[in-house]
Each structure stands twice: as C-alpha cells, then as structure tokens.
Write a protein that holds these residues in place. Structure first.
Motif, short mmCIF file in Angstrom:
data_model
loop_
_atom_site.label_atom_id
_atom_site.label_comp_id
_atom_site.label_asym_id
_atom_site.label_seq_id
_atom_site.Cartn_x
_atom_site.Cartn_y
_atom_site.Cartn_z
N UNK A 9 28.09 -12.30 -26.40
CA UNK A 9 27.40 -12.04 -25.13
C UNK A 9 26.55 -10.78 -25.23
N UNK A 10 27.02 -9.79 -25.97
CA UNK A 10 26.33 -8.51 -26.04
C UNK A 10 25.01 -8.58 -26.81
N UNK A 11 24.85 -9.60 -27.65
CA UNK A 11 23.62 -9.72 -28.45
C UNK A 11 22.82 -10.98 -28.10
N UNK A 12 23.20 -11.63 -27.01
CA UNK A 12 22.52 -12.88 -26.65
C UNK A 12 21.10 -12.61 -26.19
N UNK A 13 20.16 -13.37 -26.69
CA UNK A 13 18.75 -13.18 -26.36
C UNK A 13 18.37 -14.02 -25.14
N UNK A 14 17.34 -13.54 -24.47
CA UNK A 14 16.84 -14.18 -23.25
C UNK A 14 15.55 -14.93 -23.57
N UNK A 15 15.50 -16.20 -23.21
CA UNK A 15 14.35 -17.02 -23.58
C UNK A 15 13.05 -16.52 -22.96
N UNK A 16 13.11 -15.98 -21.78
CA UNK A 16 11.90 -15.50 -21.11
C UNK A 16 11.50 -14.10 -21.58
N UNK A 17 12.50 -13.24 -21.76
CA UNK A 17 12.21 -11.83 -22.04
C UNK A 17 12.07 -11.52 -23.54
N UNK A 18 12.79 -12.24 -24.39
CA UNK A 18 12.86 -11.86 -25.80
C UNK A 18 11.99 -12.70 -26.72
N UNK A 19 11.37 -13.74 -26.19
CA UNK A 19 10.42 -14.53 -26.98
C UNK A 19 9.02 -14.12 -26.55
N UNK A 20 8.19 -13.65 -27.47
CA UNK A 20 6.85 -13.12 -27.10
C UNK A 20 5.83 -14.24 -26.86
N UNK A 21 6.03 -15.00 -25.79
CA UNK A 21 5.17 -16.15 -25.51
C UNK A 21 3.69 -15.73 -25.42
N UNK A 22 3.42 -14.54 -24.92
CA UNK A 22 2.05 -14.10 -24.73
C UNK A 22 1.32 -13.80 -26.04
N UNK A 23 2.05 -13.83 -27.16
CA UNK A 23 1.44 -13.56 -28.46
C UNK A 23 0.96 -14.83 -29.14
N UNK A 24 1.07 -15.97 -28.45
CA UNK A 24 0.72 -17.25 -29.08
C UNK A 24 -0.72 -17.26 -29.57
N UNK A 25 -0.89 -17.75 -30.80
CA UNK A 25 -2.19 -17.85 -31.43
C UNK A 25 -2.43 -19.31 -31.81
N UNK A 26 -3.18 -20.01 -30.98
CA UNK A 26 -3.40 -21.45 -31.19
C UNK A 26 -4.02 -21.75 -32.54
N UNK A 27 -4.86 -20.85 -33.02
CA UNK A 27 -5.54 -21.09 -34.30
C UNK A 27 -4.59 -21.04 -35.49
N UNK A 28 -3.39 -20.50 -35.27
CA UNK A 28 -2.44 -20.33 -36.37
C UNK A 28 -1.37 -21.42 -36.41
N UNK A 29 -1.49 -22.42 -35.53
CA UNK A 29 -0.51 -23.51 -35.50
C UNK A 29 -1.19 -24.80 -35.92
#
Length: 283
Positions: free
Chosen positions: A11-31
C-alpha cells in the motif's frame, strides 16, 4: 500471518493511475502501429490474473492468509491490464480490447499442487519483471515507457511477496516444500534450452481443452508472445541469463546454500528426493 504486513508494504508504494502516469508527455510521433498492437495483446494477457486468482483461491482453501493476499495481487495485476487499456483508450481507441476478447482468456485451470503453483508464479514474476524492463527499453513513446517501467517494479514486489510465502511454506512443510520449489525451479531456470519461454501465460493448464488450454492460445493473435520476445523486445540470451540468475539467487537464499547453475539446483533436488524414495512401503 503475512497478509497484514504485506498489505502495509505494498500500500505504501502503490502508484496512482492519474497522478503517477505522465499522460501529458504523450508523443504521438513516437508510437508505431506495431508497438500499439503489442500493448493490446499485453493488456489481454494481464487480464489473465482473473482466472489465475480463481485457481489460487480454489487450490488454497485451507490457507486464508495466502488467499487474503490474493486481494492485493489480483487488484494490482488487474490494474496492469487497466492502465494498458487506458493508454489505448486515450491514444489508440480502435485497439482497446473488447469485453469478449478479455473474457476469452477466462477459463478454468485444472487443480494443481499449491506449492508447485506458488513457485511457478514466483518465477513468473521474475520473468515478467525482466520482460517489462526490456519492453520499456524497446518502446520509443515516453508514456508507455514509463508504464512498463512501473509494471516491472510491481512484478518485482509481487515476486518478493511470493518469496515470503515460500519461506513460510518451508517452515511448515519442510522437505516437501523444498522438493516442490526445487523441481519447478529447475524447470523454469532451464527455459534457455526450450523452444519457448516458460511462463504461466504459455503453459498448458486444462487437459480437456488441450492443445488450446493456454492463455496464449486464447489471444486474438496466439503467435504474438514469441514474436514480441524474439523480434520486438529482443529478449535474448543475455536477458534470459539474468532471469535464470535471479531464480538461482533466490533459490540459494531460500534453501540456504549456493546454486550457481541449474545443474547444482537439480542435484540438490535429487538429494531431497532420495530419502523419500528409499523409505520402505507400509505393510
């Protein structure tokens, strides 16, 4: 009981899908389309935590501590599937798995000895940790690279939790547990000599459905896993050696003696089996 302590630790190291994944860094050209397709397949394989949990609960009815731990493992593994699907929903919605595609991999596993199954999944967590580390390196898009790095850390922690239960099993069952763990350890550490990687995803688990009784066989593309490993993330002999070394290292800790090779672990397994085989039959 191990469950309360493991709950606090994870529980102490559980990541949050909204807060801990950098969705705003998505680079469409790199996928690439190729990469996006692998994410879909991986999202479906992670959904296999559902039938695996049903198996664990069925085969460990006499162990409420371990069964309670399944609430953590199941939650976190299903979250892996969910975050991969969320990635697709945001950036490649046409590739989000359908409910039917997810449901297709939910089938009943044959009953199996709990100790062997525990060791099998422990090794599976080690292997997934390495697969996902390699996947993170292979991908070029920043967000999915971070997702795979995050998943790999989860798998490592799950392996550590399974190891705790394996240590407990040796305390409770002694040589019976050691034999079970060594037997599966030899099998899983010998993967470099087999035609395909050994992981719960591609092992046969239901005789009545054979040969279509693996998670892999239920995928929209059953050939995906080998192609992903061999041609895409390039999980080569160097990486496979790392997996084997981790298995042997943990077996050394568990059995309190060093194993530098699979052969040494196999000799240890045989030494454990000899006394039992030599016991006279009851009259």
């Amino acid at each position: 009981m191990l469950y309360p302590e493991l709950f606090k630790q994870l529980e102490s190291v559980r990541w949050d899908m909204d807060k801990d994944i950098p969705w705003d860094k998505f680079d469409a050209s790199a996928l690439t389309d190729e990469q996006a397709q692998t994410i879909k397949m991986n999202a479906i394989t992670e959904w296999a935590a559902l039938p695996a949990t049903e198996m664990f609960l069925r085969d460990n009815r006499d162990d409420s501590d371990f069964s309670a731990f399944m609430s953590i493992w199941f939650f976190e593994e299903q979250k892996h599937s969910l975050v991969l699907m969320e990635y697709l929903r945001r950036f490649r919605p046409e590739l989000v798995p359908t409910e039917q595609e997810l449901h297709d991999i939910r089938f009943e596993f044959d009953p199996a000895p709990p100790l062997e199954t525990l060791m099998l999944h422990f090794c599976g967590e080690i292997r997934l940790n390495h697969w996902y580390r390699r996947a993170s390196e292979w991908h070029t898009e920043p967000v999915i690279k971070q997702i795979y790095a995050t998943l790999s850390q989860d798998e490592a922690r799950h392996g550590g939790a399974y190891l705790r239960y394996m240590k407990r099993a040796i305390g409770k069952f002694g040589s019976e547990a050691k034999v079970a763990f060594a037997k599966v350890g030899v099998l899983m550490a010998s993967a470099r000599r087999t035609a395909q990687a050994l992981h719960p995803t591609n092992l046969h688990v239901n005789k009545a459905m054979f040969p279509n009784d693996t998670i892999q066989s239920k995928l929209p593309n059953p050939e995906w896993l080998e192609h992903w490993l061999d041609k895409q993330i390039d999980f080569d002999a160097v990486w496979e050696t790392r997996v084997v070394d981790r298995i042997l290292h943990n077996m050394s800790l568990l059995m309190e003696q060093p194993f530098k090779t699979v052969q040494e672990l196999n000799r240890f397994r045989k030494s454990l089996a000899v006394p039992a085989a030599a016991e006279p039959l009851p009259t």
